[in-house]
Design an enzyme around this catalytic site. Structure first.
Site, mmCIF file in Angstrom:
data_model
loop_
_atom_site.group_PDB
_atom_site.id
_atom_site.type_symbol
_atom_site.label_atom_id
_atom_site.label_comp_id
_atom_site.label_asym_id
_atom_site.label_seq_id
_atom_site.Cartn_x
_atom_site.Cartn_y
_atom_site.Cartn_z
ATOM 1 C CG ASN A 9 -1.728 1.262 1.342
ATOM 2 O OD1 ASN A 9 -1.751 2.080 0.417
ATOM 3 N ND2 ASN A 9 -2.397 1.443 2.477
ATOM 4 C CD1 TRP A 10 3.907 0.997 -2.424
ATOM 5 C CD2 TRP A 10 4.099 1.963 -4.432
ATOM 6 N NE1 TRP A 10 4.845 0.289 -3.133
ATOM 7 C CE2 TRP A 10 4.986 0.863 -4.373
ATOM 8 C CE3 TRP A 10 4.042 2.714 -5.607
ATOM 9 C CZ2 TRP A 10 5.813 0.502 -5.428
ATOM 10 C CZ3 TRP A 10 4.867 2.357 -6.670
ATOM 11 C CH2 TRP A 10 5.743 1.261 -6.578
ATOM 12 C CE LYS A 11 -0.089 3.250 4.678
ATOM 13 N NZ LYS A 11 -0.024 3.306 6.117
ATOM 14 C CG HIS A 94 -5.787 2.192 5.099
ATOM 15 N ND1 HIS A 94 -5.319 3.107 6.010
ATOM 16 C CD2 HIS A 94 -4.817 1.260 4.945
ATOM 17 C CE1 HIS A 94 -4.093 2.739 6.381
ATOM 18 N NE2 HIS A 94 -3.763 1.626 5.744
ATOM 19 C CD GLU A 96 -2.778 5.640 6.699
ATOM 20 O OE1 GLU A 96 -2.726 5.706 5.462
ATOM 21 O OE2 GLU A 96 -1.892 5.074 7.382
ATOM 22 C CD GLU A 166 -3.600 -2.296 7.058
ATOM 23 O OE1 GLU A 166 -2.579 -2.615 6.454
ATOM 24 O OE2 GLU A 166 -4.121 -1.175 6.969
ATOM 25 N N GLY A 172 2.650 2.115 10.766
ATOM 26 C CA GLY A 172 3.665 3.160 10.661
ATOM 27 C C GLY A 172 4.356 3.492 11.969
ATOM 28 C CB SER A 212 5.204 -2.079 11.904
ATOM 29 O OG SER A 212 4.865 -0.713 12.165
ATOM 30 N N GLY A 233 2.839 -1.108 4.158
ATOM 31 C CA GLY A 233 3.071 0.281 3.795
ATOM 32 C C GLY A 233 4.555 0.523 3.543
ATOM 33 N N GLY A 234 5.220 1.134 4.531
ATOM 34 C CA GLY A 234 6.611 1.581 4.396
ATOM 35 C C GLY A 234 7.555 0.614 3.701
#
Ligand code: 13P
Length: 250
Positions: A9-11, A94, A96, A166, A172, A212, A233-234
């Site tokens: 998930n590149w956000k 999500h 966010e 999640e 994150g 994470s 993500g990251g």
């Protein structure tokens, strides 16, 4: 046997040109993996994803979709547009989106239904906050969110549905759920899905863990019986890390 998925998930990272180069590098490295590779990218990146990834065993999708099919909805992107760009998956619900855009379970369910109408597989996200976890209400909270977010979805329409657990406190933050805690929640989710749909359905649904996930903790998470890969993500932004995650998903 459920095939594992490692979904990035590149956000709101990487410009379309940066993404295009990254896709070329990934395809050039031809990762030899038993998992399915998928990348959830920004809307403007999707045309490059379909151009470069098509036919290379890497799938793509968006990070959200409008609940409306078409019309005067400035700034929104419809499921038809995503289908036109051959999205296989798309993230809905999500945390966010739920927190920064006040998305309710009912809205998430509308979005998931829209995607399924157009044969795009929703990656439906659920998960509790730290406060809920510390109060010991994480299972009830997450299952309630799942129930609301699946409103109107039938076993026939839900073919290939993917759920992502999640926990918000792990996103994150560098804090990962332990493999045992994640497994316990995934099992609860699968058991609940067996009641909501049926056992055969529940046994086929892929349940991804997100929060994470890194190359050094992925194997222990992905080896759990009810963890069918990750929504990352990251660590999915770095090519070598993403390939390491694919290799961790056996
Ligand atoms: P991180 O892997 O950066 O914690 O993000 C997880 C996530 O939100 C994936 O959707």
């Amino acid at each position: 046997m459920r095939k594992k998925i490692v979904a990035g998930n590149w956000k709101m990272f990487k410009t379309p040109s940066e993404a295009k180069m990254w896709f070329r590098d990934l395809v050039g490295k031809k990762p030899d993996t038993q998992a399915e590779a998928a990348l959830m990218v920004s809307y403007p990146t999707l045309p490059y994803a379909s151009e470069v990834l098509e036919g290379n065993d890497v799938y793509w999708g968006a990070q959200d979709v409008s609940a409306h099919l078409e019309g005067a909805y400035t700034g929104e992107v419809s499921v038809k547009m995503l289908a036109d760009l051959a999205c296989k998956y798309t993230v809905v619900g999500h945390s966010e989106r739920r927190s920064y855009h006040a998305e309710s379970d009912a809205l998430v369910a509308q979005k998931a239904n829209r995607l399924l109408e157009y044969s795009i597989i929703p990656i439906l996200c659920v998960g509790e906050s730290l406060e809920v976890r510390e109060a010991g209400n994480h299972v009830a909270y997450t299952l309630k969110q799942l129930k609301g977010s699946l409103e109107g979805i039938t076993p026939q329409s839900a073919d290939h549905l993917v759920v992502a657990y999640e926990p918000v406190w792990a996103i994150g933050t560098g804090k990962t759920a332990t493999p045992e805690d994640a497994q316990a929640m995934h099992k609860e989710i699968r058991t609940w899905l067996a009641g909501r749909f049926d056992l055969g359905f529940a046994n086929e649904v892929r349940i991804l863990y997100g929060g994470s996930v890194k190359p050094d903790n992925a194997t222990a998470l992905f080896d759990q019986p009810d963890i069918d890969g990750g929504l990352v993500g990251g660590a999915s932004l770095k090519l070598d890390d993403y390939i390491a995650l694919l290799n961790a998903a056996k």
